[in-house]
Design a protein around this motif. Structure first.
Motif, PDB file in Angstrom:
ATOM      1  N   PHE A  40       0.861  -1.180   0.000  1.00  0.00           N
ATOM      2  CA  PHE A  40       0.000   0.000   0.000  1.00  0.00           C
ATOM      3  C   PHE A  40       0.891   1.220   0.000  1.00  0.00           C
ATOM      4  CE2 PHE A  40      -2.342  -3.480   1.730  1.00  0.00           C
ATOM      5  CZ  PHE A  40      -3.601  -3.351   1.180  1.00  0.00           C
ATOM      6  N   GLN A  41       0.866   1.962  -1.081  1.00  0.00           N
ATOM      7  CA  GLN A  41       1.709   3.145  -1.213  1.00  0.00           C
ATOM      8  C   GLN A  41       0.852   4.398  -1.131  1.00  0.00           C
ATOM      9  OE1 GLN A  41       3.638   2.123  -4.883  1.00  0.00           O
ATOM     10  NE2 GLN A  41       4.929   0.583  -3.898  1.00  0.00           N
ATOM     11  N   ASP A  42       1.457   5.553  -1.338  1.00  0.00           N
ATOM     12  CA  ASP A  42       0.729   6.815  -1.186  1.00  0.00           C
ATOM     13  C   ASP A  42      -0.462   6.951  -2.125  1.00  0.00           C
ATOM     14  OD1 ASP A  42       2.059   7.988   0.927  1.00  0.00           O
ATOM     15  OD2 ASP A  42       3.612   8.845  -0.361  1.00  0.00           O
ATOM     16  N   ASN A  43      -0.276   6.652  -3.404  1.00  0.00           N
ATOM     17  CA  ASN A  43      -1.316   6.921  -4.394  1.00  0.00           C
ATOM     18  C   ASN A  43      -1.990   5.677  -4.968  1.00  0.00           C
ATOM     19  OD1 ASN A  43      -0.804   9.706  -4.188  1.00  0.00           O
ATOM     20  ND2 ASN A  43       0.940   9.480  -5.565  1.00  0.00           N
ATOM     21  N   PHE A  44      -1.430   4.526  -4.728  1.00  0.00           N
ATOM     22  CA  PHE A  44      -1.991   3.307  -5.306  1.00  0.00           C
ATOM     23  C   PHE A  44      -1.495   2.089  -4.546  1.00  0.00           C
ATOM     24  CE2 PHE A  44       1.634   4.817  -7.750  1.00  0.00           C
ATOM     25  CZ  PHE A  44       2.522   3.764  -7.621  1.00  0.00           C
ATOM     26  N   ILE A  45      -2.095   0.958  -4.881  1.00  0.00           N
ATOM     27  CA  ILE A  45      -1.708  -0.334  -4.311  1.00  0.00           C
ATOM     28  C   ILE A  45      -0.948  -1.079  -5.403  1.00  0.00           C
ATOM     29  CG2 ILE A  45      -2.549  -2.531  -3.405  1.00  0.00           C
ATOM     30  CD1 ILE A  45      -5.100  -1.005  -2.551  1.00  0.00           C
ATOM     31  N   THR A  46       0.186  -1.642  -5.042  1.00  0.00           N
ATOM     32  CA  THR A  46       0.963  -2.438  -5.987  1.00  0.00           C
ATOM     33  C   THR A  46       0.826  -3.908  -5.639  1.00  0.00           C
ATOM     34  OG1 THR A  46       2.565  -0.646  -6.236  1.00  0.00           O
ATOM     35  CG2 THR A  46       3.249  -2.824  -6.982  1.00  0.00           C
ATOM     36  N   VAL A  47       0.377  -4.695  -6.608  1.00  0.00           N
ATOM     37  CA  VAL A  47       0.234  -6.138  -6.449  1.00  0.00           C
ATOM     38  C   VAL A  47       1.312  -6.781  -7.318  1.00  0.00           C
ATOM     39  CG1 VAL A  47      -1.280  -8.129  -6.719  1.00  0.00           C
ATOM     40  CG2 VAL A  47      -2.249  -5.901  -6.113  1.00  0.00           C
ATOM     41  N   THR A  48       2.240  -7.511  -6.692  1.00  0.00           N
ATOM     42  CA  THR A  48       3.325  -8.165  -7.407  1.00  0.00           C
ATOM     43  C   THR A  48       3.160  -9.670  -7.271  1.00  0.00           C
ATOM     44  OG1 THR A  48       4.777  -6.320  -6.817  1.00  0.00           O
ATOM     45  CG2 THR A  48       5.835  -8.321  -7.649  1.00  0.00           C
ATOM     46  N   TYR A  49       2.951 -10.334  -8.387  1.00  0.00           N
ATOM     47  CA  TYR A  49       2.829 -11.790  -8.382  1.00  0.00           C
ATOM     48  C   TYR A  49       4.230 -12.381  -8.274  1.00  0.00           C
ATOM     49  CZ  TYR A  49      -2.062 -11.332  -9.473  1.00  0.00           C
ATOM     50  OH  TYR A  49      -3.393 -11.022  -9.400  1.00  0.00           O
ATOM     51  N   LYS A  50       4.387 -13.306  -7.361  1.00  0.00           N
ATOM     52  CA  LYS A  50       5.699 -13.815  -6.997  1.00  0.00           C
ATOM     53  C   LYS A  50       6.416 -14.536  -8.132  1.00  0.00           C
ATOM     54  CE  LYS A  50       7.932 -16.358  -3.301  1.00  0.00           C
ATOM     55  NZ  LYS A  50       8.564 -15.457  -2.402  1.00  0.00           N
ATOM     56  N   LYS A  54      -7.786   7.666   2.056  1.00  0.00           N
ATOM     57  CA  LYS A  54      -7.457   7.547   0.632  1.00  0.00           C
ATOM     58  C   LYS A  54      -8.706   7.502  -0.236  1.00  0.00           C
ATOM     59  CE  LYS A  54      -3.065   7.184   1.373  1.00  0.00           C
ATOM     60  NZ  LYS A  54      -2.169   8.265   0.994  1.00  0.00           N
ATOM     61  N   ASN A  55      -9.770   6.870   0.263  1.00  0.00           N
ATOM     62  CA  ASN A  55     -11.025   6.751  -0.480  1.00  0.00           C
ATOM     63  C   ASN A  55     -12.157   6.611   0.531  1.00  0.00           C
ATOM     64  OD1 ASN A  55     -13.237   6.087  -2.028  1.00  0.00           O
ATOM     65  ND2 ASN A  55     -12.286   4.350  -3.052  1.00  0.00           N
ATOM     66  N   ASP A  56     -12.931   7.641   0.666  1.00  0.00           N
ATOM     67  CA  ASP A  56     -14.014   7.656   1.651  1.00  0.00           C
ATOM     68  C   ASP A  56     -15.228   6.848   1.196  1.00  0.00           C
ATOM     69  OD1 ASP A  56     -14.921   8.447   4.151  1.00  0.00           O
ATOM     70  OD2 ASP A  56     -16.097  10.099   3.289  1.00  0.00           O
ATOM     71  N   ASN A  57     -15.242   6.404  -0.058  1.00  0.00           N
ATOM     72  CA  ASN A  57     -16.398   5.690  -0.601  1.00  0.00           C
ATOM     73  C   ASN A  57     -16.294   4.171  -0.482  1.00  0.00           C
ATOM     74  OD1 ASN A  57     -17.663   8.086  -1.409  1.00  0.00           O
ATOM     75  ND2 ASN A  57     -16.409   8.137  -3.257  1.00  0.00           N
ATOM     76  N   ILE A  58     -15.261   3.673   0.137  1.00  0.00           N
ATOM     77  CA  ILE A  58     -15.103   2.228   0.283  1.00  0.00           C
ATOM     78  C   ILE A  58     -16.157   1.704   1.250  1.00  0.00           C
ATOM     79  CG2 ILE A  58     -13.581   0.361   1.052  1.00  0.00           C
ATOM     80  CD1 ILE A  58     -11.221   2.103   0.279  1.00  0.00           C
ATOM     81  N   GLU A  59     -16.816   0.621   0.850  1.00  0.00           N
ATOM     82  CA  GLU A  59     -17.787  -0.034   1.717  1.00  0.00           C
ATOM     83  C   GLU A  59     -17.048  -1.110   2.518  1.00  0.00           C
ATOM     84  OE1 GLU A  59     -21.748  -2.835   1.391  1.00  0.00           O
ATOM     85  OE2 GLU A  59     -21.071  -1.744  -0.377  1.00  0.00           O
ATOM     86  N   ILE A  68       0.496  -5.288 -10.906  1.00  0.00           N
ATOM     87  CA  ILE A  68      -0.748  -4.551 -11.119  1.00  0.00           C
ATOM     88  C   ILE A  68      -0.762  -3.372 -10.163  1.00  0.00           C
ATOM     89  CG2 ILE A  68      -3.262  -4.637 -10.940  1.00  0.00           C
ATOM     90  CD1 ILE A  68      -3.115  -7.623 -11.438  1.00  0.00           C
ATOM     91  N   GLN A  69      -1.192  -2.224 -10.650  1.00  0.00           N
ATOM     92  CA  GLN A  69      -1.358  -1.064  -9.783  1.00  0.00           C
ATOM     93  C   GLN A  69      -2.848  -0.734  -9.713  1.00  0.00           C
ATOM     94  OE1 GLN A  69       1.263   1.991 -11.272  1.00  0.00           O
ATOM     95  NE2 GLN A  69       2.891   1.283  -9.920  1.00  0.00           N
ATOM     96  N   ILE A  70      -3.328  -0.600  -8.484  1.00  0.00           N
ATOM     97  CA  ILE A  70      -4.736  -0.301  -8.250  1.00  0.00           C
ATOM     98  C   ILE A  70      -4.818   1.054  -7.555  1.00  0.00           C
ATOM     99  CG2 ILE A  70      -6.846  -1.062  -7.104  1.00  0.00           C
ATOM    100  CD1 ILE A  70      -5.566  -3.900  -7.026  1.00  0.00           C
ATOM    101  N   LYS A  71      -5.563   1.957  -8.132  1.00  0.00           N
ATOM    102  CA  LYS A  71      -5.780   3.256  -7.487  1.00  0.00           C
ATOM    103  C   LYS A  71      -6.764   3.069  -6.347  1.00  0.00           C
ATOM    104  CE  LYS A  71      -5.192   5.651 -11.833  1.00  0.00           C
ATOM    105  NZ  LYS A  71      -5.896   6.321 -12.915  1.00  0.00           N
ATOM    106  N   TYR A  72      -6.610   3.856  -5.325  1.00  0.00           N
ATOM    107  CA  TYR A  72      -7.525   3.756  -4.189  1.00  0.00           C
ATOM    108  C   TYR A  72      -8.957   4.085  -4.598  1.00  0.00           C
ATOM    109  CZ  TYR A  72      -3.479   3.149  -1.247  1.00  0.00           C
ATOM    110  OH  TYR A  72      -2.338   2.646  -0.679  1.00  0.00           O
ATOM    111  N   SER A  73      -9.114   4.930  -5.590  1.00  0.00           N
ATOM    112  CA  SER A  73     -10.465   5.283  -6.058  1.00  0.00           C
ATOM    113  C   SER A  73     -11.145   4.101  -6.759  1.00  0.00           C
ATOM    114  CB  SER A  73     -10.394   6.475  -7.004  1.00  0.00           C
ATOM    115  OG  SER A  73      -9.592   6.166  -8.134  1.00  0.00           O
ATOM    116  N   GLU A  74     -10.399   3.089  -7.164  1.00  0.00           N
ATOM    117  CA  GLU A  74     -10.965   1.921  -7.833  1.00  0.00           C
ATOM    118  C   GLU A  74     -11.472   0.868  -6.849  1.00  0.00           C
ATOM    119  OE1 GLU A  74      -8.234   2.022 -11.881  1.00  0.00           O
ATOM    120  OE2 GLU A  74      -7.547   0.831 -10.175  1.00  0.00           O
TER     121      GLU A  74
END
Length: 160
Positions: free
Chosen positions: A65-75, A136-141, A81-87
């Motif tokens: 979990f970084q400042d602007n996005f989440i980085t998913v690294t497959y081993k 980071k994203n107030d709309n997360i359920e 994959i980079q996921i924005k918090y807004s996604e």
């Protein structure tokens, strides 16, 4: 900023359940090699087990979990994959009694996808992560399982 990380290496625990039958089938095929039936049956059983093991290895990932996005690294595939918090649309926290808690992230990149990982923090500290994620994203359920979990109780009782 705090650095949050997680992974789904718990999947590798399933590999031991797959490796034991593979070893047994291999040993029996070796010792019963005079009979043609068992090596054929052993091979027929071995192939699906090896395919399942490959699928598990392919799914192992680390999440940062970084400042602007989440980085998913497959081993093993080195896919990133980079996921924005807004996604991110939904986060489900599954508390496990005497086990490792899980977190499921549902996000949308062209279509809805989900990632299941071990919990980012322990159940007693998970509220800290929720607050950080909401910044980071107030709309997360947020959802919690079981419905009477302590994490849910802390979430509902937090100051608004």
């Amino acid at each position: 900023m705090k650095n949050y990380t997680s992974n789904n290496y718990y999947l590798s625990d399933y590999l031991s359940a797959i490796l034991i039958p593979i070893i047994l089938i291999g040993a029996l095929s070796y010792f019963l090699r005079d009979s043609i039936i068992f090596p054929v049956i052993g091979t027929a059983l071995l192939i699906p087990l090896l395919l399942v093991a490959c699928v598990i290895f392919k799914r192992l990932m680390k999440i940062e979990f970084q400042d602007n996005f989440i980085t998913v690294t497959y081993k093993f595939s080195r896919k990133i994959i980079q996921i924005k918090y807004s996604e991110i649309h939904e986060l489900t926290h599954i508390s496990a009694y005497r086990g490792t808690s899980r977190t499921i992230f549902k996000y949308q990149q062209n279509r809805f996808k989900k990632i299941t990982t071990t919990s980012v923090l322990s159940d007693k500290d998970f509220q800290e992560f929720i607050i950080w994620l909401k910044s980071k994203n107030d709309n997360i359920e947020f959802k919690f399982l079981p419905s009477d979990s302590l994490v849910k109780e802390r979430y509902l009782n937090q100051p608004k």
